[in-house]
Design a protein around this motif. Structure first.
Motif, mmCIF file in Angstrom:
data_model
loop_
_atom_site.group_PDB
_atom_site.id
_atom_site.type_symbol
_atom_site.label_atom_id
_atom_site.label_comp_id
_atom_site.label_asym_id
_atom_site.label_seq_id
_atom_site.Cartn_x
_atom_site.Cartn_y
_atom_site.Cartn_z
ATOM 1 N N ALA A 63 0.846 -1.187 -0.049
ATOM 2 C CA ALA A 63 0.182 -0.043 -0.038
ATOM 3 C C ALA A 63 0.776 1.165 -0.301
ATOM 4 N N ALA A 64 1.997 1.248 0.735
ATOM 5 C CA ALA A 64 2.758 2.111 0.956
ATOM 6 C C ALA A 64 3.503 2.662 -0.398
ATOM 7 N N GLN A 65 4.024 1.495 -1.136
ATOM 8 C CA GLN A 65 4.907 1.677 -2.405
ATOM 9 C C GLN A 65 3.789 2.402 -3.397
ATOM 10 N N ASP A 66 2.643 1.651 -3.461
ATOM 11 C CA ASP A 66 1.560 2.007 -4.530
ATOM 12 C C ASP A 66 1.233 3.727 -4.546
ATOM 13 N N ALA A 67 0.904 4.053 -3.041
ATOM 14 C CA ALA A 67 0.804 5.343 -2.863
ATOM 15 C C ALA A 67 1.861 6.493 -3.185
ATOM 16 N N LEU A 68 3.099 5.810 -3.022
ATOM 17 C CA LEU A 68 4.238 6.582 -3.042
ATOM 18 C C LEU A 68 4.428 7.039 -4.507
ATOM 19 N N GLU A 69 4.486 5.723 -5.159
ATOM 20 C CA GLU A 69 4.676 5.805 -6.677
ATOM 21 C C GLU A 69 3.388 6.654 -7.426
ATOM 22 N N SER A 70 2.323 6.710 -6.828
ATOM 23 C CA SER A 70 1.165 7.511 -7.352
ATOM 24 C C SER A 70 1.533 8.988 -7.062
ATOM 25 N N GLY A 71 2.370 9.306 -6.486
ATOM 26 C CA GLY A 71 2.706 10.646 -6.076
ATOM 27 C C GLY A 71 1.917 11.283 -4.973
ATOM 28 N N LYS A 72 1.706 10.454 -3.934
ATOM 29 C CA LYS A 72 0.885 10.869 -2.735
ATOM 30 C C LYS A 72 2.138 11.023 -1.777
ATOM 31 N N VAL A 73 1.450 11.784 -0.835
ATOM 32 C CA VAL A 73 2.427 12.013 0.320
ATOM 33 C C VAL A 73 2.191 11.139 1.333
ATOM 34 N N LEU A 74 2.933 10.308 1.847
ATOM 35 C CA LEU A 74 2.840 9.272 3.021
ATOM 36 C C LEU A 74 2.987 9.915 4.349
ATOM 37 N N PHE A 75 2.007 9.907 5.184
ATOM 38 C CA PHE A 75 1.884 10.431 6.291
ATOM 39 C C PHE A 75 1.967 9.500 7.565
ATOM 40 N N PHE A 76 3.160 9.586 8.448
ATOM 41 C CA PHE A 76 2.829 8.451 9.484
ATOM 42 C C PHE A 76 2.936 9.273 10.676
ATOM 43 N N PRO A 77 1.543 9.297 11.167
ATOM 44 C CA PRO A 77 1.374 10.316 12.739
ATOM 45 C C PRO A 77 1.944 9.537 13.648
ATOM 46 N N PRO B 285 -5.990 23.540 -7.687
ATOM 47 C CA PRO B 285 -6.413 22.461 -6.995
ATOM 48 C C PRO B 285 -5.165 22.145 -5.840
ATOM 49 N N GLN B 286 -5.656 22.200 -4.477
ATOM 50 C CA GLN B 286 -4.667 22.005 -3.584
ATOM 51 C C GLN B 286 -5.527 21.841 -2.117
ATOM 52 N N VAL B 287 -4.889 21.082 -1.599
ATOM 53 C CA VAL B 287 -5.568 20.732 -0.048
ATOM 54 C C VAL B 287 -4.337 21.497 0.918
ATOM 55 N N GLU B 288 -4.701 21.872 2.011
ATOM 56 C CA GLU B 288 -3.655 22.299 3.060
ATOM 57 C C GLU B 288 -3.681 21.067 4.126
ATOM 58 N N PHE B 289 -2.606 20.961 4.745
ATOM 59 C CA PHE B 289 -2.462 19.808 5.636
ATOM 60 C C PHE B 289 -1.191 20.167 6.519
ATOM 61 N N ALA B 290 -1.492 20.156 7.990
ATOM 62 C CA ALA B 290 -0.536 20.485 8.862
ATOM 63 C C ALA B 290 -0.118 19.220 9.548
ATOM 64 N N PHE B 291 1.066 18.979 9.518
ATOM 65 C CA PHE B 291 1.927 18.074 10.025
ATOM 66 C C PHE B 291 2.279 18.166 11.420
ATOM 67 N N PRO B 292 1.668 17.344 12.519
ATOM 68 C CA PRO B 292 1.848 17.905 13.762
ATOM 69 C C PRO B 292 3.483 17.567 14.221
ATOM 70 N N ALA B 293 3.630 18.097 15.253
ATOM 71 C CA ALA B 293 5.178 17.787 16.003
ATOM 72 C C ALA B 293 5.186 16.405 16.120
ATOM 73 N N GLY B 294 6.287 15.918 15.980
ATOM 74 C CA GLY B 294 6.371 14.361 16.347
ATOM 75 C C GLY B 294 5.971 13.286 15.300
ATOM 76 N N THR B 295 5.509 13.879 14.305
ATOM 77 C CA THR B 295 5.229 13.167 13.205
ATOM 78 C C THR B 295 6.338 13.047 11.928
ATOM 79 N N THR B 296 6.096 12.058 10.888
ATOM 80 C CA THR B 296 6.946 11.786 9.793
ATOM 81 C C THR B 296 6.129 11.618 8.667
ATOM 82 N N TRP B 297 6.897 12.059 7.375
ATOM 83 C CA TRP B 297 5.932 12.169 6.100
ATOM 84 C C TRP B 297 7.132 11.858 5.236
#
Ligand SMILES: [Fe+2]
Length: 294
Positions: free
Chosen positions: A26-40, A233-245
């Motif tokens: 799932a991670a590789q498919d999303a990554l290669e689709s151009g998505k941002v992978l978010f690890f909260p 087209p764009q979305v805003e996303f706030a990455f909290p402290a202590g997370t990785t993407w």
């Protein structure tokens, strides 16, 4: 079409895995689709001796980032000798964590992935002023004027290490193909001998291919287009402290609007190492232009 550019992985909480096959796929498919992978739940934990490094006074003011080459050379900082050692160690530790994550999550990349610079971004983004072309608060794809990639991918892992809970705010934009359709035909073409001359004079490290000129065209085209910055087209996303993407920053349209104290690790990867080379910027642009570009 609604944009859905962030893929969240709640159940990834360790840099070294082990990861299940389904998670990896799932991670590789999303990554290669151009998505941002978010690890909260994936944090880069700052050690007690590293806490004093969380100050913007470490930056030398000329470069916006402090960077560490894979050989351990650090640039852009002005700490004491003792701080420099601790900074080097923190960056080295982050480099190892990011590498472990990439290797364990994408074992198919392991043989071909190349670790590049690690950076520390201790200065608040909001309020910094740059020319539109240099302003990463504007949506863009990563393309480096002095470092031609010739189709090679740019994969970046980020951690927000803000000690007081500050978020890092991004905008993530439309799919690569849509950006390419808008700006590829307007990209500047090189003058005869220009790529050779730039390489010979050391203006570029290696020779720019047609791919590199197109990618610079997409980068500049979007950044200099004020209407596009506002209305695309764009979305805003706030990455909290202590997370990785992480994302392929040569594919995912991104802008960093605000935030302080982030670590970033860059990797490069040849197109052939991907499960889906046909989704890469190189192959998309080659289909669009009807010819090879490198
Ligand atoms: Fe960028």
């Amino acid at each position: 079409m609604t944009l859905d550019p962030i893929a969240t992985f709640e159940d990834i909480a360790r840099w070294t895995g082990p990861f299940r096959d389904a998670q990896r796929a799932a991670a590789q498919d999303a990554l290669e689709s151009g998505k941002v992978l978010f690890f909260p739940r994936l944090s880069f934990v700052i050690g007690n001796s590293e806490a004093t490094l969380l100050t913007d006074q470490l930056s030398n003011g000329r470069a916006k980032n402090i960077s560490r080459d894979p050989d351990g050379r650090v640039q852009g900082e002005r700490g004491s000798a003792e701080e420099s050692v601790r900074l080097n160690m923190m960056l080295g530790r982050f480099a190892e964590h990011a590498r472990a994550l990439v290797m364990h999550l994408f074992p198919g990349y392991a043989a071909r992935v190349e670790q590049a610079r690690t950076s520390y971004r201790p200065v608040e983004i909001a309020g910094r002023r740059y020319s539109p072309r240099d302003d990463d608060k504007r949506l863009h794809l990563d393309a480096f004027p002095s470092r031609p990639q010739r189709g090679r991918r740019i994969l970046r892992v980020f951690s927000n290490i803000h000690p007081m809970g500050g978020k890092r705010v991004w905008h993530v934009g439309e799919p690569f193909e849509d950006v390419a359709r808008r700006y590829a035909s307007k990209a500047r073409k090189p003058l005869p001998l220009e790529p050779w001359l730039f390489e010979t004079l050391g203006i570029t490290r290696g020779r720019r291919s047609e791919y590199d000129y197109l990618m610079l065209g997409l980068h500049d085209g979007a950044k200099l287009d004020t209407a596009y910055q506002k209305d695309s087209p764009q979305v805003e996303f706030a990455f909290p402290a202590g997370t990785t993407w992480m994302c392929f920053t040569d594919q995912a349209m991104h802008a960093a609007l605000s935030g302080q104290f982030a670590l970033e690790q860059t990797f490069h990867l040849p197109v052939e190492a991907l499960a889906h080379p046909e989704r890469s910027p190189l192959k998309v642009l080659e289909r669009m232009m009807g010819r090879t570009l490198v």
